[in-house]
Design a protein around this motif. Sequence first.
Motif, PDB file in Angstrom:
ATOM      1  N   ASN A   1     -20.879  51.844  -6.851  1.00 61.74           N
ATOM      2  CA  ASN A   1     -20.998  51.966  -8.295  1.00 61.74           C
ATOM      3  C   ASN A   1     -19.804  51.269  -8.943  1.00 61.74           C
ATOM      4  OD1 ASN A   1     -20.720  52.875 -10.990  1.00 61.74           O
ATOM      5  ND2 ASN A   1     -21.846  54.754 -10.525  1.00 61.74           N
ATOM      6  N   PRO A   2     -20.029  50.149  -9.650  1.00 56.91           N
ATOM      7  CA  PRO A   2     -18.908  49.372 -10.189  1.00 56.91           C
ATOM      8  C   PRO A   2     -18.071  50.136 -11.218  1.00 56.91           C
ATOM      9  CG  PRO A   2     -21.004  48.481 -10.947  1.00 56.91           C
ATOM     10  CD  PRO A   2     -21.320  49.552  -9.959  1.00 56.91           C
ATOM     11  N   VAL A   3     -18.689  50.992 -12.002  1.00 56.13           N
ATOM     12  CA  VAL A   3     -17.946  51.758 -13.010  1.00 56.13           C
ATOM     13  C   VAL A   3     -16.964  52.711 -12.327  1.00 56.13           C
ATOM     14  CG1 VAL A   3     -18.180  53.452 -14.879  1.00 56.13           C
ATOM     15  CG2 VAL A   3     -19.799  51.540 -14.705  1.00 56.13           C
ATOM     16  N   LYS A   4     -17.402  53.356 -11.258  1.00 59.72           N
ATOM     17  CA  LYS A   4     -16.553  54.327 -10.554  1.00 59.72           C
ATOM     18  C   LYS A   4     -15.352  53.687  -9.883  1.00 59.72           C
ATOM     19  CE  LYS A   4     -19.495  57.973 -10.735  1.00 59.72           C
ATOM     20  NZ  LYS A   4     -19.218  59.261 -11.265  1.00 59.72           N
ATOM     21  N   VAL A   5     -15.407  52.368  -9.624  1.00 54.00           N
ATOM     22  CA  VAL A   5     -14.281  51.683  -8.981  1.00 54.00           C
ATOM     23  C   VAL A   5     -13.570  50.732  -9.949  1.00 54.00           C
ATOM     24  CG1 VAL A   5     -15.197  51.945  -6.646  1.00 54.00           C
ATOM     25  CG2 VAL A   5     -15.766  49.885  -7.969  1.00 54.00           C
ATOM     26  N   GLY A   6     -13.770  50.946 -11.242  1.00 60.12           N
ATOM     27  CA  GLY A   6     -13.035  50.194 -12.240  1.00 60.12           C
ATOM     28  C   GLY A   6     -13.470  48.757 -12.430  1.00 60.12           C
ATOM     29  N   GLN A   7     -14.733  48.459 -12.171  1.00 59.17           N
ATOM     30  CA  GLN A   7     -15.276  47.108 -12.376  1.00 59.17           C
ATOM     31  C   GLN A   7     -16.518  47.193 -13.252  1.00 59.17           C
ATOM     32  OE1 GLN A   7     -13.654  44.276 -10.982  1.00 59.17           O
ATOM     33  NE2 GLN A   7     -12.146  45.879 -10.674  1.00 59.17           N
ATOM     34  N   GLY A   8     -16.380  47.857 -14.386  1.00 63.00           N
ATOM     35  CA  GLY A   8     -17.531  48.190 -15.218  1.00 63.00           C
ATOM     36  C   GLY A   8     -18.105  47.072 -16.070  1.00 63.00           C
ATOM     37  N   LEU A   9     -17.388  45.959 -16.220  1.00 61.30           N
ATOM     38  CA  LEU A   9     -17.884  44.896 -17.088  1.00 61.30           C
ATOM     39  C   LEU A   9     -18.453  43.750 -16.251  1.00 61.30           C
ATOM     40  CD1 LEU A   9     -18.192  43.773 -19.977  1.00 61.30           C
ATOM     41  CD2 LEU A   9     -15.888  42.786 -19.735  1.00 61.30           C
ATOM     42  N   MET A  10     -19.739  43.455 -16.466  1.00 59.71           N
ATOM     43  CA  MET A  10     -20.350  42.310 -15.809  1.00 59.71           C
ATOM     44  C   MET A  10     -20.362  41.152 -16.792  1.00 59.71           C
ATOM     45  SD  MET A  10     -24.017  41.575 -13.894  1.00 59.71           S
ATOM     46  CE  MET A  10     -24.105  43.199 -13.234  1.00 59.71           C
ATOM     47  N   VAL A  11     -20.039  39.972 -16.275  1.00 61.86           N
ATOM     48  CA  VAL A  11     -20.001  38.776 -17.109  1.00 61.86           C
ATOM     49  C   VAL A  11     -20.747  37.653 -16.402  1.00 61.86           C
ATOM     50  CG1 VAL A  11     -17.749  38.097 -16.191  1.00 61.86           C
ATOM     51  CG2 VAL A  11     -18.500  37.150 -18.369  1.00 61.86           C
ATOM     52  N   PHE A  12     -21.482  36.881 -17.186  1.00 61.48           N
ATOM     53  CA  PHE A  12     -22.114  35.665 -16.696  1.00 61.48           C
ATOM     54  C   PHE A  12     -21.368  34.500 -17.322  1.00 61.48           C
ATOM     55  CE2 PHE A  12     -25.398  38.772 -15.989  1.00 61.48           C
ATOM     56  CZ  PHE A  12     -25.946  38.374 -14.780  1.00 61.48           C
ATOM     57  N   MET A  13     -20.902  33.607 -16.487  1.00 64.10           N
ATOM     58  CA  MET A  13     -20.152  32.438 -16.947  1.00 64.10           C
ATOM     59  C   MET A  13     -21.016  31.204 -16.746  1.00 64.10           C
ATOM     60  SD  MET A  13     -16.626  33.526 -15.016  1.00 64.10           S
ATOM     61  CE  MET A  13     -15.673  32.108 -15.539  1.00 64.10           C
ATOM     62  N   GLN A  14     -21.219  30.453 -17.828  1.00 64.71           N
ATOM     63  CA  GLN A  14     -21.972  29.209 -17.758  1.00 64.71           C
ATOM     64  C   GLN A  14     -20.938  28.078 -17.692  1.00 64.71           C
ATOM     65  OE1 GLN A  14     -22.637  31.054 -21.003  1.00 64.71           O
ATOM     66  NE2 GLN A  14     -23.773  32.497 -19.757  1.00 64.71           N
ATOM     67  N   VAL A  15     -20.955  27.344 -16.596  1.00 65.84           N
ATOM     68  CA  VAL A  15     -19.940  26.324 -16.339  1.00 65.84           C
ATOM     69  C   VAL A  15     -20.559  24.939 -16.436  1.00 65.84           C
ATOM     70  CG1 VAL A  15     -18.340  25.412 -14.599  1.00 65.84           C
ATOM     71  CG2 VAL A  15     -18.662  27.890 -14.837  1.00 65.84           C
ATOM     72  N   ARG A  16     -19.867  24.071 -17.167  1.00 65.00           N
ATOM     73  CA  ARG A  16     -20.235  22.652 -17.225  1.00 65.00           C
ATOM     74  C   ARG A  16     -19.053  21.849 -16.719  1.00 65.00           C
ATOM     75  NH1 ARG A  16     -22.530  25.188 -21.347  1.00 65.00           N
ATOM     76  NH2 ARG A  16     -24.731  24.891 -21.686  1.00 65.00           N
ATOM     77  N   THR A  17     -19.360  20.781 -15.992  1.00 67.26           N
ATOM     78  CA  THR A  17     -18.309  19.929 -15.453  1.00 67.26           C
ATOM     79  C   THR A  17     -18.607  18.469 -15.764  1.00 67.26           C
ATOM     80  OG1 THR A  17     -17.136  19.276 -13.455  1.00 67.26           O
ATOM     81  CG2 THR A  17     -19.460  19.825 -13.204  1.00 67.26           C
ATOM     82  N   HIS A  18     -17.550  17.672 -15.799  1.00 65.21           N
ATOM     83  CA  HIS A  18     -17.728  16.226 -15.956  1.00 65.21           C
ATOM     84  C   HIS A  18     -17.797  15.545 -14.604  1.00 65.21           C
ATOM     85  CE1 HIS A  18     -17.416  16.281 -20.241  1.00 65.21           C
ATOM     86  NE2 HIS A  18     -16.207  16.793 -20.226  1.00 65.21           N
ATOM     87  N   SER A  19     -17.431  16.262 -13.561  1.00 64.91           N
ATOM     88  CA  SER A  19     -17.344  15.667 -12.228  1.00 64.91           C
ATOM     89  C   SER A  19     -18.402  16.256 -11.308  1.00 64.91           C
ATOM     90  CB  SER A  19     -15.952  15.936 -11.634  1.00 64.91           C
ATOM     91  OG  SER A  19     -15.866  15.396 -10.342  1.00 64.91           O
ATOM     92  N   HIS A  20     -19.076  15.384 -10.600  1.00 61.98           N
ATOM     93  CA  HIS A  20     -20.085  15.836  -9.638  1.00 61.98           C
ATOM     94  C   HIS A  20     -19.823  15.248  -8.257  1.00 61.98           C
ATOM     95  CE1 HIS A  20     -22.572  17.842 -12.633  1.00 61.98           C
ATOM     96  NE2 HIS A  20     -22.275  16.832 -13.432  1.00 61.98           N
ATOM     97  N   ASP A  21     -18.571  14.836  -8.024  1.00 64.42           N
ATOM     98  CA  ASP A  21     -18.269  14.232  -6.730  1.00 64.42           C
ATOM     99  C   ASP A  21     -18.043  15.322  -5.674  1.00 64.42           C
ATOM    100  OD1 ASP A  21     -15.197  14.596  -6.200  1.00 64.42           O
ATOM    101  OD2 ASP A  21     -15.347  13.990  -8.306  1.00 64.42           O
ATOM    102  N   PRO A  22     -18.215  14.979  -4.409  1.00 63.87           N
ATOM    103  CA  PRO A  22     -18.114  15.956  -3.323  1.00 63.87           C
ATOM    104  C   PRO A  22     -16.764  16.677  -3.247  1.00 63.87           C
ATOM    105  CG  PRO A  22     -19.120  13.946  -2.529  1.00 63.87           C
ATOM    106  CD  PRO A  22     -18.652  13.671  -3.922  1.00 63.87           C
ATOM    107  N   ASP A  23     -15.669  15.994  -3.577  1.00 63.75           N
ATOM    108  CA  ASP A  23     -14.356  16.638  -3.536  1.00 63.75           C
ATOM    109  C   ASP A  23     -14.250  17.742  -4.579  1.00 63.75           C
ATOM    110  OD1 ASP A  23     -13.483  15.059  -1.435  1.00 63.75           O
ATOM    111  OD2 ASP A  23     -12.520  13.588  -2.751  1.00 63.75           O
TER     112      ASP A  23
END
Length: 152
Positions: A58-80
């Motif tokens: 239970n995330p709330v019981k262990v102090g991790q009560g906030l869920m977040v979704f992060m939408q990430v955009r990048t300019h780089s698509h190279d393998p490195d």
Amino acid sequence: MDNYDHTDTRILNELQRDAGQSLEALGEAVGLSRNATWRRVKALEEAGIITARVALVNPVKVGQGLMVFMQVRTHSHDPDWQAKFNRATRIIPGILSVYRMTGDLDYLIRARVRDVAGYDALYQQLIHQVPIADVAASFVMEEIKDSTALPL
């Protein structure tokens, strides 16, 4: 194991509901002896159908009560860059899932943190390890359904 049968499906459904149950209880639920159940579970594991047996916390019981979704955009698509991003997201505590996406955004990250300050710390860790063009965050206000069980 190319195919699994109805009994295997029942075993998988039971284990998705409660992976901690005894082989005796599992066998009783699916109509098999303890040994036959053990053999089937072992075969499902060896075939890679069962990948892990875990406890859900239970995330709330262990102090991790906030869920977040992060939408990430990048300019780089190279393998490195991709390798660096993959490594960073695997080692940062709180990041639960990372998906490479089609469409307007490049990656979707699901994370658990204590609060908004915890999110900021996670965000700072990420951008210090890998350059990112844009990050947008959405905070979950209510979890209506969150399941780990696959429909079989």
